[in-house]
Design a protein around this motif. Structure first.
Motif, PDB file in Angstrom:
ATOM      1  N   LEU A 157      36.932  44.920  43.574  1.00 10.63           N
ATOM      2  CA  LEU A 157      38.358  44.997  43.249  1.00 10.63           C
ATOM      3  C   LEU A 157      38.705  44.053  42.103  1.00 10.63           C
ATOM      4  N   ALA A 158      38.137  42.829  42.148  1.00 11.93           N
ATOM      5  CA  ALA A 158      38.414  41.854  41.095  1.00 11.93           C
ATOM      6  C   ALA A 158      37.898  42.359  39.755  1.00 11.93           C
ATOM      7  N   LEU A 159      36.709  42.964  39.778  1.00 10.43           N
ATOM      8  CA  LEU A 159      36.124  43.500  38.545  1.00 10.43           C
ATOM      9  C   LEU A 159      37.018  44.604  37.985  1.00 10.43           C
ATOM     10  N   TYR A 160      37.478  45.493  38.895  1.00 10.53           N
ATOM     11  CA  TYR A 160      38.356  46.573  38.450  1.00 10.53           C
ATOM     12  C   TYR A 160      39.652  46.007  37.858  1.00 10.53           C
ATOM     13  N   LEU A 161      40.263  45.050  38.571  1.00 12.60           N
ATOM     14  CA  LEU A 161      41.526  44.483  38.099  1.00 12.60           C
ATOM     15  C   LEU A 161      41.328  43.797  36.746  1.00 12.60           C
ATOM     16  N   TRP A 162      40.177  43.169  36.592  1.00 11.42           N
ATOM     17  CA  TRP A 162      39.912  42.468  35.348  1.00 11.42           C
ATOM     18  C   TRP A 162      39.782  43.461  34.188  1.00 11.42           C
ATOM     19  N   MET A 163      39.048  44.531  34.393  1.00 17.62           N
ATOM     20  CA  MET A 163      38.861  45.510  33.312  1.00 17.62           C
ATOM     21  C   MET A 163      40.156  46.251  33.025  1.00 17.62           C
ATOM     22  N   ALA A 164      40.824  46.722  34.100  1.00 16.06           N
ATOM     23  CA  ALA A 164      42.094  47.419  33.908  1.00 16.06           C
ATOM     24  C   ALA A 164      43.128  46.452  33.337  1.00 16.06           C
ATOM     25  N   GLY A 165      43.080  45.198  33.782  1.00 10.90           N
ATOM     26  CA  GLY A 165      44.033  44.182  33.343  1.00 10.90           C
ATOM     27  C   GLY A 165      43.916  43.883  31.859  1.00 10.90           C
ATOM     28  N   LEU A 166      42.695  43.881  31.341  1.00 12.29           N
ATOM     29  CA  LEU A 166      42.512  43.644  29.905  1.00 12.29           C
ATOM     30  C   LEU A 166      43.251  44.705  29.106  1.00 12.29           C
ATOM     31  N   GLN A 167      43.152  45.957  29.570  1.00  5.75           N
ATOM     32  CA  GLN A 167      43.836  47.073  28.913  1.00  5.75           C
ATOM     33  C   GLN A 167      45.352  46.888  28.957  1.00  5.75           C
ATOM     34  N   VAL A 168      45.846  46.552  30.166  1.00  6.38           N
ATOM     35  CA  VAL A 168      47.285  46.379  30.361  1.00  6.38           C
ATOM     36  C   VAL A 168      47.796  45.241  29.470  1.00  6.38           C
ATOM     37  N   HIS A 169      47.068  44.115  29.483  1.00 10.33           N
ATOM     38  CA  HIS A 169      47.492  42.967  28.680  1.00 10.33           C
ATOM     39  C   HIS A 169      47.480  43.303  27.189  1.00 10.33           C
ATOM     40  N   HIS A 170      46.476  44.058  26.767  1.00  9.20           N
ATOM     41  CA  HIS A 170      46.371  44.441  25.358  1.00  9.20           C
ATOM     42  C   HIS A 170      47.563  45.314  24.962  1.00  9.20           C
ATOM     43  N   ALA A 171      47.856  46.307  25.815  1.00 10.98           N
ATOM     44  CA  ALA A 171      48.962  47.220  25.529  1.00 10.98           C
ATOM     45  C   ALA A 171      50.287  46.467  25.490  1.00 10.98           C
ATOM     46  N   LEU A 176      47.821  49.976  47.302  1.00  7.07           N
ATOM     47  CA  LEU A 176      46.528  50.114  47.972  1.00  7.07           C
ATOM     48  C   LEU A 176      45.974  48.762  48.416  1.00  7.07           C
ATOM     49  N   LEU A 177      46.234  47.710  47.627  1.00  3.20           N
ATOM     50  CA  LEU A 177      45.683  46.396  47.957  1.00  3.20           C
ATOM     51  C   LEU A 177      46.207  45.852  49.287  1.00  3.20           C
ATOM     52  N   HIS A 178      47.347  46.403  49.735  1.00  3.40           N
ATOM     53  CA  HIS A 178      47.894  45.935  51.011  1.00  3.40           C
ATOM     54  C   HIS A 178      46.948  46.176  52.182  1.00  3.40           C
ATOM     55  N   VAL A 179      46.030  47.127  52.061  1.00  2.00           N
ATOM     56  CA  VAL A 179      45.139  47.414  53.188  1.00  2.00           C
ATOM     57  C   VAL A 179      43.997  46.402  53.274  1.00  2.00           C
ATOM     58  N   VAL A 239      43.662  36.670  40.514  1.00  4.86           N
ATOM     59  CA  VAL A 239      43.256  37.823  39.687  1.00  4.86           C
ATOM     60  C   VAL A 239      44.359  38.871  39.707  1.00  4.86           C
ATOM     61  N   PHE A 240      44.908  39.119  40.905  1.00  7.28           N
ATOM     62  CA  PHE A 240      45.989  40.095  41.001  1.00  7.28           C
ATOM     63  C   PHE A 240      47.212  39.627  40.216  1.00  7.28           C
ATOM     64  N   PHE A 241      47.547  38.344  40.347  1.00  6.34           N
ATOM     65  CA  PHE A 241      48.733  37.816  39.660  1.00  6.34           C
ATOM     66  C   PHE A 241      48.583  37.991  38.148  1.00  6.34           C
ATOM     67  N   TRP A 242      47.388  37.700  37.660  1.00  5.71           N
ATOM     68  CA  TRP A 242      47.137  37.839  36.227  1.00  5.71           C
ATOM     69  C   TRP A 242      47.277  39.298  35.802  1.00  5.71           C
ATOM     70  N   TYR A 243      46.746  40.214  36.621  1.00 12.52           N
ATOM     71  CA  TYR A 243      46.794  41.646  36.351  1.00 12.52           C
ATOM     72  C   TYR A 243      48.244  42.126  36.234  1.00 12.52           C
ATOM     73  N   TYR A 244      49.087  41.585  37.105  1.00  9.89           N
ATOM     74  CA  TYR A 244      50.481  42.041  37.137  1.00  9.89           C
ATOM     75  C   TYR A 244      51.373  41.302  36.147  1.00  9.89           C
TER      76      TYR A 244
END
Lengths: 356, 242
Positions: free
Chosen positions: A46-60, A96-99, A157-162
């Motif tokens: 999950l952390a890896l996914y958030l990190w990769m997706a997060g880089l995209q979000v932060h870039h955008a 989804l992370l709530h589970v 990691v989640f906080f950074w992603y959001y």
């Protein structure tokens, strides 16, 4: 085969010293390392996914906010486009992370005692020298600490992603839909879910039903906390019109009064709709394009509000200011920690008393 | 010293008494056979003696007045439950290490030597061993704890005749050579004949007989333990109705 002899059985009749914790830790690790490996794999993936997706979000988001001048229509539009492009996905991920805490509670916590009881191995473990209360504590404490620590590491990691969505004001850290995924709450929920799982395992005595019961219990508790508890952690502030809530505030409730009496929401909607239908045609220019209609609707709405305020209507809003994020986190973390300690203590006590 | 002493001991599950009015004193140094039909209360009595369950009525102490389940009692009693529950996913070596880490005394060298003698590989998962090998591992783990009292619940019920013989030989060796007292529940009477020197006969949750085997055979004029037990078990219904 029978030539081997057992050394003198009566050599030491004194009451034995307790078995050291360090030795029991090996047993806990040996028996639960796959469950802990599963937690590490889940959180790692999950952390890896958030990190990769997060880089995209932060870039955008960086691209959208680099636009100058920021207040221009084109630039505002870029931020809105960013939000429509990435908002729904990130929100789905958050949901989804709530589970995760429930899953850890169910698949790590519930089997600890349920498997022993289901397979009968408790008859072995509970008649060894260590004794039941010490054995139970030696199992539950290290596992509880490890799963809580692992999720505590995951939260940032989640906080950074959001972060971009907090920055552009489309959501706030206090938002109940996100509140338990960061700060100390995520780890506290995992700890509580683990403690619930352990107790369920002891009471139900079967692995699969205990897992199901844990998932249901954690989901129920989460539901109650988000819908009914969180907003009362500290008494909400109440504001009177004209009130422009700060972007970081969490709006709890809004209502209108006139001459000291509360007006029902449906009556109020009727009044406002009628006025809106009168004002809107008056201010809408001809041949306006669709994009700009939004702007005129906003203008009409503020005129409605303005009119009402000047004719004895008062708008009230109850809200939680964004500055309460950490106090709320500590309150939630605190009661969840207290609950976990209580549940684990109850489990240890019940194992000691359990008649078979 | 009595290894088990019970006075008015009773255990009720729901509305049924699994054990009632049980008063007995088993002296040390015996292989004690606990005999009775299924549901007679054998497992209940053993569970009470090892501290897995608490009495509903009366009292029970072990090894000269120790409370079952207390650290002093747990330390000196080794229990092999019915069907030898081992951690099936652990290797034999891990089972040894686990037991060593959860007990104050554990003779690893003895356990290794005995398993090597039996040809049981240490790396094999406990669940992959045959029933006889699992029973032997359970017994080895129990004996390596150097107990004063060894408690066995139906240890040979699932074993073939050869495995039964080997198992009982080990128990007997431990009892005669090392002075371990043994309390053994079983309904396989023929196996007990050779090893038991003290008999407790249970039926319908009550003690019918409890005495040294030689004395019992002499007073009841029976040739063997089996005949004695069968006679008493057949008489039981009549006794209950009177």
């Amino acid at each position: 085969m029978t030539a081997l002899t057992v050394p003198d059985a009566h050599a030491n009749d004194a009451s034995p010293r307790p078995v050291p914790w360090r030795r029991m830790a090996w047993v806990t690790w040996r028996q639960h390392r796959f469950a802990l490996g599963g937690v590490a794999a889940l959180l790692g993936a999950l952390a890896l996914y958030l990190w990769m997706a997060g880089l995209q979000v932060h870039h955008a988001y960086a691209t959208a906010t680099a636009c100058h001048p920021a207040s221009s229509y084109a630039c505002q539009n870029q931020v809105i486009n960013f939000n429509t492009a990435y908002g729904p996905t990130t929100y789905t991920i958050a949901t989804l992370l709530h589970v995760v805490p429930a899953l850890i509670g169910a698949f790590v916590g519930a089997p600890v005692l349920a498997r022993e009881l289901e397979t009968g191995t408790f008859r072995y473990a509970w008649t060894l020298g260590v004794g039941r209360p010490r054995w139970t504590l030696a199992k539950l404490m290290p596992l509880a600490i490890i799963v809580a620590a692992a999720t505590a590491l995951f939260s940032p990691v989640f906080f950074w992603y959001y972060q971009p969505f907090f920055a552009d004001g489309s959501t706030i850290p206090l938002d109940p839909r996100l509140f338990d995924l960061h700060g100390v709450a995520f780890a506290a929920w995992t700890l509580a879910a683990f403690a619930i799982g352990a107790l369920m395992g002891l009471l139900i005595r079967r692995v699969v039903p205990a897992i199901a019961a844990t998932l249901a219990a954690v989901a129920g508790l989460l539901f109650v906390a988000r819908l009914y508890l969180q907003q009362h952690y500290i008494a909400p502030l109440i504001a009177k019109n004209p009130f422009n809530p700060p972007v970081s505030a969490w709006i709890i409730n809004g209502w209108w009064t006139k001459d000291g009496t509360t007006i029902s929401q449906s009556t109020m909607n009727q009044i406002m709709n009628t006025m809106f239908r009168q004002i809107m045609p008056a201010i809408l220019p001809k041949n306006v394009n669709d994009n700009d209609v939004k702007f005129y609707k906003g203008a009409a709405n503020s005129r409605v509000l303005n009119y009402l305020t000047h004719h004895g209507y008062t708008q009230w809003t109850s809200y939680q200011p964004g500055s309460r994020f950490w106090p709320f986190q500590w309150i939630e973390g605190g009661w969840l920690l207290a609950l976990s300690v209580l549940l684990i203590a109850a489990t240890v006590w019940l194992v000691g008393r359990r008649a078979t | 010293m009595n290894v088990v002493e019970a006075s008015g001991l009773g255990k009720r599950y729901g509305a049924t008494w699994a054990l009632r009015e049980c008063t007995l004193a088993v002296p040390a140094g015996h292989v004690t056979a606990l005999v009775g039909p299924n549901g007679a209360g054998k497992s209940t009595l053993l569970n009470l003696a090892v501290g897995l369950t608490a009495p509903t009525a009366g009292t029970v102490t072990v090894l000269g007045g120790r409370l079952p389940g207390s650290p002093a009692a747990l330390d000196r009693i080794a229990f092999v439950a019915q069907d030898t529950p081992l951690y099936k996913t652990l290797s034999v070596a891990d089972m040894l290490h686990l037991t060593r880490n959860l007990t104050w005394r554990f003779d690893l060298a003895y356990a290794h030597a005995r398993l090597a003698g039996l040809g049981i590989p240490l790396k094999r998962k406990a669940g992959k061993l045959s029933g006889g090998q699992q029973a032997q591992v359970g017994l080895t783990l129990a004996l390596a704890r150097r107990p004063s009292l060894l408690v066995l619940d139906e240890p040979v019920a699932m074993l073939d005749p050869i495995a039964r013989h080997d198992f009982m030989a080990t128990v007997l060796a431990a009892a005669s050579a090392d002075g371990v007292s043994v309390l053994l529940a079983s309904h396989v009477l023929t196996e007990l004949e050779r090893v038991a020197s003290y008999l407790i006969l249970l039926a319908r949750g009550q003690v019918r007989l409890a005495d040294a085997v030689d004395d019992l055979l002499a007073t009841h004029h029976q040739a063997s333990l089996e005949e004695l037990a069968l006679t008493y078990l057949r008489e039981t219904p009549a006794e209950v109705t009177k």
